[in-house]
Design a protein around this motif. Structure first.
Motif, PDB file in Angstrom:
ATOM      1  N   ILE A   1      -7.741 -67.812  34.757  1.00  0.00           N
ATOM      2  CA  ILE A   1      -6.689 -68.301  33.869  1.00  0.00           C
ATOM      3  C   ILE A   1      -5.460 -67.400  33.924  1.00  0.00           C
ATOM      4  N   SER A   2      -5.651 -66.105  33.700  1.00  0.00           N
ATOM      5  CA  SER A   2      -4.510 -65.179  33.650  1.00  0.00           C
ATOM      6  C   SER A   2      -4.119 -64.646  35.024  1.00  0.00           C
ATOM      7  N   LEU A   3      -5.045 -64.716  35.969  1.00  0.00           N
ATOM      8  CA  LEU A   3      -4.894 -64.168  37.321  1.00  0.00           C
ATOM      9  C   LEU A   3      -4.819 -62.642  37.323  1.00  0.00           C
ATOM     10  N   ASP A   4      -5.187 -62.005  36.212  1.00  0.00           N
ATOM     11  CA  ASP A   4      -5.271 -60.541  36.156  1.00  0.00           C
ATOM     12  C   ASP A   4      -6.567 -60.097  36.815  1.00  0.00           C
ATOM     13  N   PRO A   5      -6.561 -58.952  37.509  1.00  0.00           N
ATOM     14  CA  PRO A   5      -7.793 -58.454  38.142  1.00  0.00           C
ATOM     15  C   PRO A   5      -8.867 -58.169  37.088  1.00  0.00           C
ATOM     16  N   LEU A   6     -10.063 -58.683  37.318  1.00  0.00           N
ATOM     17  CA  LEU A   6     -11.156 -58.476  36.375  1.00  0.00           C
ATOM     18  C   LEU A   6     -11.593 -57.014  36.334  1.00  0.00           C
ATOM     19  N   CYS A   7     -11.388 -56.289  37.420  1.00  0.00           N
ATOM     20  CA  CYS A   7     -11.792 -54.887  37.466  1.00  0.00           C
ATOM     21  C   CYS A   7     -10.989 -54.019  36.500  1.00  0.00           C
ATOM     22  N   ASP A   8      -9.846 -54.495  36.035  1.00  0.00           N
ATOM     23  CA  ASP A   8      -9.007 -53.735  35.104  1.00  0.00           C
ATOM     24  C   ASP A   8      -9.389 -53.929  33.640  1.00  0.00           C
ATOM     25  N   LEU A   9     -10.304 -54.846  33.363  1.00  0.00           N
ATOM     26  CA  LEU A   9     -10.693 -55.095  31.974  1.00  0.00           C
ATOM     27  C   LEU A   9     -11.387 -53.877  31.378  1.00  0.00           C
ATOM     28  N   PRO A  10     -11.104 -53.543  30.114  1.00  0.00           N
ATOM     29  CA  PRO A  10     -11.800 -52.438  29.465  1.00  0.00           C
ATOM     30  C   PRO A  10     -13.177 -52.853  28.932  1.00  0.00           C
ATOM     31  N   TYR A  11     -13.511 -54.116  29.073  1.00  0.00           N
ATOM     32  CA  TYR A  11     -14.792 -54.672  28.648  1.00  0.00           C
ATOM     33  C   TYR A  11     -15.276 -55.573  29.777  1.00  0.00           C
ATOM     34  N   PRO A  12     -16.582 -55.865  29.831  1.00  0.00           N
ATOM     35  CA  PRO A  12     -17.083 -56.693  30.934  1.00  0.00           C
ATOM     36  C   PRO A  12     -16.567 -58.124  30.832  1.00  0.00           C
ATOM     37  N   PRO A  13     -16.445 -58.794  31.971  1.00  0.00           N
ATOM     38  CA  PRO A  13     -16.028 -60.192  31.931  1.00  0.00           C
ATOM     39  C   PRO A  13     -17.125 -61.063  31.328  1.00  0.00           C
ATOM     40  N   PHE A  14     -16.705 -62.201  30.808  1.00  0.00           N
ATOM     41  CA  PHE A  14     -17.638 -63.194  30.289  1.00  0.00           C
ATOM     42  C   PHE A  14     -18.064 -64.071  31.456  1.00  0.00           C
ATOM     43  N   VAL A  15     -19.352 -64.382  31.520  1.00  0.00           N
ATOM     44  CA  VAL A  15     -19.871 -65.218  32.600  1.00  0.00           C
ATOM     45  C   VAL A  15     -20.009 -66.657  32.095  1.00  0.00           C
ATOM     46  N   LEU A  16     -19.258 -67.545  32.722  1.00  0.00           N
ATOM     47  CA  LEU A  16     -19.327 -68.982  32.442  1.00  0.00           C
ATOM     48  C   LEU A  16     -19.434 -69.674  33.796  1.00  0.00           C
ATOM     49  N   SER A  17     -20.626 -70.115  34.118  1.00  0.00           N
ATOM     50  CA  SER A  17     -20.893 -70.661  35.451  1.00  0.00           C
ATOM     51  C   SER A  17     -20.078 -71.920  35.734  1.00  0.00           C
ATOM     52  N   ALA A  18     -19.401 -71.901  36.873  1.00  0.00           N
ATOM     53  CA  ALA A  18     -18.673 -73.088  37.328  1.00  0.00           C
ATOM     54  C   ALA A  18     -19.673 -74.137  37.804  1.00  0.00           C
ATOM     55  N   ASP A  19     -20.726 -73.676  38.474  1.00  0.00           N
ATOM     56  CA  ASP A  19     -21.778 -74.534  39.008  1.00  0.00           C
ATOM     57  C   ASP A  19     -23.095 -73.953  38.493  1.00  0.00           C
ATOM     58  N   LEU A  20     -23.827 -74.727  37.748  1.00  0.00           N
ATOM     59  CA  LEU A  20     -25.050 -74.218  37.132  1.00  0.00           C
ATOM     60  C   LEU A  20     -26.156 -73.928  38.140  1.00  0.00           C
TER      61      LEU A  20
END
Length: 155
Positions: A28-47
């Motif tokens: 959505i934001s196109l920001d690098p996930l590695c820069d997050l101070p907290y872990p990313p949320f996992v929402l499967s695109a394909d189950l």
């Protein structure tokens, strides 16, 4: 000195921040996930299988879902379940992020147009949209500063 199962403190720290090795960006934001101070949320695109499209900045995802009122996966467009919305709410609380009441809005949006237009839901969606717009304009942008004003809880 080693701790917990023979891991050095630096190794333990690296395991605790596993997402810092991700090369993908938030869809959505196109920001690098590695820069997050907290872990990313996992929402499967394909189950049925994992992909880079499964990881989101959970805070941005919550704001997106609430502001749009569209509870579909932003990449695959599959319907997001109430349980996934509840998991996103728990994630926000666990990581000290503002509660967006994702499950609450999801249930009301699924209930029909009349409820979507209720003042409480309208206010939640408008506040989420304002915060999301501010983040995309760069006001308070950056993973460490994504702390918008709290959203009041409506029952």
């Amino acid at each position: 000195p080693h701790q917990r199962g023979g891991l050095a403190p630096a190794d333990l720290y690296a395991l605790m921040r596993w997402w810092h090795s991700l090369l993908s960006a938030d869809p959505i934001s196109l920001d690098p996930l590695c820069d997050l101070p907290y872990p990313p949320f996992v929402l499967s695109a394909d189950l049925t299988q994992r992909s880079d499209n499964d990881y989101f900045d959970g805070h941005i995802l919550a704001l997106y879902l609430v502001s749009t009122g569209q509870f579909t996966h932003p990449v695959s467009r599959r319907q997001i379940t109430r349980e996934e919305c509840a998991a996103l709410d728990r994630y926000l609380l666990e990581h000290g992020l503002d509660a967006a009441q994702v499950e609450h809005v999801c249930v009301h949006c699924a209930a029909g147009t009349r409820i979507i237009r209720s003042p409480a839901i309208t206010q939640l969606r408008a506040e989420a949209a304002l915060v999301l717009q501010a983040l995309f304009r760069g006001e308070g942008a950056g993973p460490g500063s994504r702390q918008p004003e709290p959203v009041p809880r409506w029952e």
